[in-house]
Write a protein that holds these residues in place. Sequence first.
Motif, PDB file in Angstrom:
ATOM      1  N   VAL A  26       0.846  -1.207   0.000  1.00 40.73           N
ATOM      2  CA  VAL A  26       0.000   0.000   0.000  1.00 40.73           C
ATOM      3  C   VAL A  26       0.875   1.248   0.000  1.00 40.73           C
ATOM      4  CG1 VAL A  26      -1.732   1.306   1.288  1.00 40.73           C
ATOM      5  CG2 VAL A  26      -1.908  -1.192   1.140  1.00 40.73           C
ATOM      6  N   ASN A  27       1.910   1.234   0.795  1.00 37.63           N
ATOM      7  CA  ASN A  27       2.795   2.403   0.869  1.00 37.63           C
ATOM      8  C   ASN A  27       3.462   2.716  -0.466  1.00 37.63           C
ATOM      9  OD1 ASN A  27       2.413   3.145   3.587  1.00 37.63           O
ATOM     10  ND2 ASN A  27       3.929   1.677   4.303  1.00 37.63           N
ATOM     11  N   ASN A  28       3.836   1.681  -1.201  1.00 38.51           N
ATOM     12  CA  ASN A  28       4.531   1.940  -2.470  1.00 38.51           C
ATOM     13  C   ASN A  28       3.598   2.003  -3.676  1.00 38.51           C
ATOM     14  OD1 ASN A  28       4.077  -0.756  -3.403  1.00 38.51           O
ATOM     15  ND2 ASN A  28       5.948  -1.463  -2.388  1.00 38.51           N
ATOM     16  N   GLY A  29       2.277   1.875  -3.421  1.00 37.90           N
ATOM     17  CA  GLY A  29       1.314   2.036  -4.500  1.00 37.90           C
ATOM     18  C   GLY A  29       1.068   0.800  -5.338  1.00 37.90           C
ATOM     19  N   THR A  30       1.594  -0.352  -4.926  1.00 38.44           N
ATOM     20  CA  THR A  30       1.325  -1.586  -5.656  1.00 38.44           C
ATOM     21  C   THR A  30      -0.161  -1.919  -5.618  1.00 38.44           C
ATOM     22  OG1 THR A  30       3.531  -2.436  -5.135  1.00 38.44           O
ATOM     23  CG2 THR A  30       1.867  -4.050  -5.793  1.00 38.44           C
ATOM     24  N   VAL A  31      -0.772  -1.700  -4.464  1.00 39.48           N
ATOM     25  CA  VAL A  31      -2.227  -1.773  -4.325  1.00 39.48           C
ATOM     26  C   VAL A  31      -2.679  -0.503  -3.627  1.00 39.48           C
ATOM     27  CG1 VAL A  31      -2.428  -4.292  -4.306  1.00 39.48           C
ATOM     28  CG2 VAL A  31      -2.008  -3.076  -2.162  1.00 39.48           C
ATOM     29  N   ALA A  32      -3.940  -0.140  -3.839  1.00 38.11           N
ATOM     30  CA  ALA A  32      -4.463   1.090  -3.231  1.00 38.11           C
ATOM     31  C   ALA A  32      -4.861   0.892  -1.787  1.00 38.11           C
ATOM     32  CB  ALA A  32      -5.655   1.603  -4.033  1.00 38.11           C
ATOM     33  N   THR A  33      -5.280  -0.339  -1.454  1.00 32.34           N
ATOM     34  CA  THR A  33      -5.786  -0.625  -0.113  1.00 32.34           C
ATOM     35  C   THR A  33      -5.313  -1.995   0.357  1.00 32.34           C
ATOM     36  OG1 THR A  33      -7.822  -1.706  -0.869  1.00 32.34           O
ATOM     37  CG2 THR A  33      -7.889   0.697  -0.607  1.00 32.34           C
ATOM     38  N   GLY A  34      -5.439  -2.232   1.656  1.00 29.90           N
ATOM     39  CA  GLY A  34      -5.081  -3.536   2.198  1.00 29.90           C
ATOM     40  C   GLY A  34      -5.755  -3.792   3.529  1.00 29.90           C
ATOM     41  N   LEU A  35      -6.199  -5.026   3.741  1.00 23.64           N
ATOM     42  CA  LEU A  35      -6.824  -5.435   5.000  1.00 23.64           C
ATOM     43  C   LEU A  35      -5.739  -5.916   5.961  1.00 23.64           C
ATOM     44  CD1 LEU A  35      -9.836  -7.374   3.449  1.00 23.64           C
ATOM     45  CD2 LEU A  35      -9.995  -5.262   4.792  1.00 23.64           C
ATOM     46  N   ILE A  36      -5.544  -5.184   7.055  1.00 23.94           N
ATOM     47  CA  ILE A  36      -4.480  -5.498   8.005  1.00 23.94           C
ATOM     48  C   ILE A  36      -4.969  -5.266   9.434  1.00 23.94           C
ATOM     49  CG2 ILE A  36      -2.675  -4.822   6.357  1.00 23.94           C
ATOM     50  CD1 ILE A  36      -2.287  -2.252   8.035  1.00 23.94           C
ATOM     51  N   ASN A  37      -4.098  -5.546  10.389  1.00 24.29           N
ATOM     52  CA  ASN A  37      -4.327  -5.133  11.772  1.00 24.29           C
ATOM     53  C   ASN A  37      -3.685  -3.760  11.980  1.00 24.29           C
ATOM     54  OD1 ASN A  37      -5.689  -7.476  12.546  1.00 24.29           O
ATOM     55  ND2 ASN A  37      -3.795  -8.517  13.136  1.00 24.29           N
ATOM     56  N   HIS A  38      -4.325  -2.929  12.785  1.00 27.29           N
ATOM     57  CA  HIS A  38      -3.916  -1.532  12.908  1.00 27.29           C
ATOM     58  C   HIS A  38      -2.476  -1.357  13.358  1.00 27.29           C
ATOM     59  CE1 HIS A  38      -4.237  -2.000  17.276  1.00 27.29           C
ATOM     60  NE2 HIS A  38      -3.561  -0.867  17.355  1.00 27.29           N
ATOM     61  N   TYR A  39      -1.959  -2.275  14.191  1.00 29.48           N
ATOM     62  CA  TYR A  39      -0.678  -2.005  14.852  1.00 29.48           C
ATOM     63  C   TYR A  39       0.519  -2.113  13.909  1.00 29.48           C
ATOM     64  CZ  TYR A  39       0.053  -7.092  15.586  1.00 29.48           C
ATOM     65  OH  TYR A  39       0.223  -8.445  15.443  1.00 29.48           O
ATOM     66  N   TYR A  40       0.343  -2.733  12.752  1.00 30.59           N
ATOM     67  CA  TYR A  40       1.436  -2.745  11.776  1.00 30.59           C
ATOM     68  C   TYR A  40       1.708  -1.324  11.285  1.00 30.59           C
ATOM     69  CZ  TYR A  40       1.304  -7.809  11.718  1.00 30.59           C
ATOM     70  OH  TYR A  40       1.371  -9.130  12.092  1.00 30.59           O
ATOM     71  N   TRP A  41       0.640  -0.594  11.026  1.00 32.01           N
ATOM     72  CA  TRP A  41       0.779   0.801  10.614  1.00 32.01           C
ATOM     73  C   TRP A  41       1.308   1.635  11.770  1.00 32.01           C
ATOM     74  CZ3 TRP A  41      -1.327   5.515  12.078  1.00 32.01           C
ATOM     75  CH2 TRP A  41      -1.168   6.578  11.168  1.00 32.01           C
ATOM     76  N   ALA A  42       0.776   1.429  12.970  1.00 33.54           N
ATOM     77  CA  ALA A  42       1.214   2.198  14.133  1.00 33.54           C
ATOM     78  C   ALA A  42       2.707   1.987  14.380  1.00 33.54           C
ATOM     79  CB  ALA A  42       0.401   1.804  15.368  1.00 33.54           C
ATOM     80  N   ALA A  43       3.165   0.749  14.268  1.00 28.27           N
ATOM     81  CA  ALA A  43       4.587   0.466  14.493  1.00 28.27           C
ATOM     82  C   ALA A  43       5.454   1.146  13.441  1.00 28.27           C
ATOM     83  CB  ALA A  43       4.830  -1.039  14.481  1.00 28.27           C
ATOM     84  N   ALA A  44       4.986   1.162  12.194  1.00 24.27           N
ATOM     85  CA  ALA A  44       5.743   1.819  11.130  1.00 24.27           C
ATOM     86  C   ALA A  44       5.845   3.318  11.380  1.00 24.27           C
ATOM     87  CB  ALA A  44       5.084   1.554   9.776  1.00 24.27           C
ATOM     88  N   VAL A  45       4.761   3.921  11.853  1.00 27.29           N
ATOM     89  CA  VAL A  45       4.758   5.353  12.142  1.00 27.29           C
ATOM     90  C   VAL A  45       5.676   5.666  13.317  1.00 27.29           C
ATOM     91  CG1 VAL A  45       3.332   7.255  13.004  1.00 27.29           C
ATOM     92  CG2 VAL A  45       2.497   5.802  11.141  1.00 27.29           C
ATOM     93  N   MET A  46       5.652   4.820  14.348  1.00 34.12           N
ATOM     94  CA  MET A  46       6.526   5.048  15.505  1.00 34.12           C
ATOM     95  C   MET A  46       7.993   4.943  15.105  1.00 34.12           C
ATOM     96  SD  MET A  46       4.591   3.326  18.799  1.00 34.12           S
ATOM     97  CE  MET A  46       4.344   1.714  18.072  1.00 34.12           C
ATOM     98  N   GLU A  47       8.287   4.081  14.154  1.00 35.95           N
ATOM     99  CA  GLU A  47       9.671   3.887  13.727  1.00 35.95           C
ATOM    100  C   GLU A  47      10.145   4.973  12.770  1.00 35.95           C
ATOM    101  OE1 GLU A  47      12.374   0.703  11.130  1.00 35.95           O
ATOM    102  OE2 GLU A  47      10.314   0.195  11.687  1.00 35.95           O
ATOM    103  N   LYS A  48       9.273   5.390  11.827  1.00 32.31           N
ATOM    104  CA  LYS A  48       9.710   6.245  10.736  1.00 32.31           C
ATOM    105  C   LYS A  48       9.160   7.666  10.796  1.00 32.31           C
ATOM    106  CE  LYS A  48       9.732   2.198   7.685  1.00 32.31           C
ATOM    107  NZ  LYS A  48       9.133   1.576   6.465  1.00 32.31           N
ATOM    108  N   GLY A  49       8.095   7.876  11.572  1.00 32.79           N
ATOM    109  CA  GLY A  49       7.414   9.159  11.562  1.00 32.79           C
ATOM    110  C   GLY A  49       6.276   9.122  10.553  1.00 32.79           C
ATOM    111  N   GLU A  50       5.144   9.709  10.912  1.00 36.43           N
ATOM    112  CA  GLU A  50       3.961   9.640  10.054  1.00 36.43           C
ATOM    113  C   GLU A  50       4.206  10.263   8.684  1.00 36.43           C
ATOM    114  OE1 GLU A  50      -0.860  10.512  10.336  1.00 36.43           O
ATOM    115  OE2 GLU A  50       0.455  10.826  12.063  1.00 36.43           O
ATOM    116  N   GLU A  51       5.046  11.288   8.643  1.00 32.00           N
ATOM    117  CA  GLU A  51       5.320  11.949   7.364  1.00 32.00           C
ATOM    118  C   GLU A  51       6.077  11.037   6.403  1.00 32.00           C
ATOM    119  OE1 GLU A  51       8.778  12.720  10.141  1.00 32.00           O
ATOM    120  OE2 GLU A  51       6.578  12.669  10.267  1.00 32.00           O
TER     121      GLU A  51
END
Length: 324
Positions: free
Chosen positions: A197-222
């Motif tokens: 989803v982040n690289n645009g291969t697909v527009a959407t994805g069904l996931i658990n919320h904390y994968y995104w939260a962990a990525a934001v904590m590691e890299k910053g939301e921007e």
Amino acid sequence: MVMTTGLLVACGSSDDSDSEAVVVYSGRSEELVGPLITRFDSNGMNLEVSYDRKATQILEEGQASPADVFFAQDAGELGRLSDAGLLAELPTDVTEVADPQYRPGDNNWAPVTARSRVLAYNPDEISEADLPAGIDGLLDPKFKGQIGYAPTNASFKSFVTALRVLRGEDGARDWLTKFLANDPQAFEKNGQILDAVNNGTVATGLINHYYWAAAVMEKGEENVPSRLHFFADDAGSLVNVAGVGVLESSPNKEQAFDVVRALLNDDSQRYFAEETGEYPIAVDVPLAVPGLPRLNELSPPQLNLDDLADLDGTEQLLTQVGAL
């Protein structure tokens, strides 16, 4: 030492080095919970932790299992063990910690953390206004080939189990058949879906919320292109839990109960909120990502987590429709 079998041995302090170790089977990855286990070690617990374990292994081992504790990533796995009579009833000081809606009816296991199913989306590929109110909207042809999912992953299987409970076998089969006809893109893991989803291969994805939260904590939301869309009162808004049980066959039940208590103490619960992005079940603290709803602000479907135990039936259905 991490061995090829996935076994991590964490020895206690010298004061209890002669005591029998508590054997923990963890369905949660070492990357996710290993640092927390290290804290237990420093507090004098004598643990042997074996990662990447599943309920199926304990079912095969039965009463001969060497495990004292099972730390599962999913309520359904604990439900299977409870139904098989392999889990011991937990003390009341443990069972009364969580909100009743996330507790099992038999008190044979305890929830530790919660996570919500969400739709991750890339705003460069689809606008927020075009996102569906529920999973039926994903059947629209505009999503053809643009949805990532992980059919072999436990979290997707739990979602399908919830769908079976909420809509019945025929209703779940109908949705899955139409969903697969819309050419969703299969991945092995939630993290791979999020990357796509982040690289645009697909527009959407069904996931658990904390994968995104962990990525934001590691890299910053921007630096994380995707955003989260929370469904409400829908199978797609399932709130599932990671939980822990003590095996009935354990010769070390009192020490095993202490492991459960340690997972539910304030320090451990804050670890999950601040380090993994999961919702703590025993303390009311916000996640480390501003803007995400708190656990009590989510709108999951009305569902008893005990009903997620029939994973065999779910795998049969997924095989029948061609998802597995």
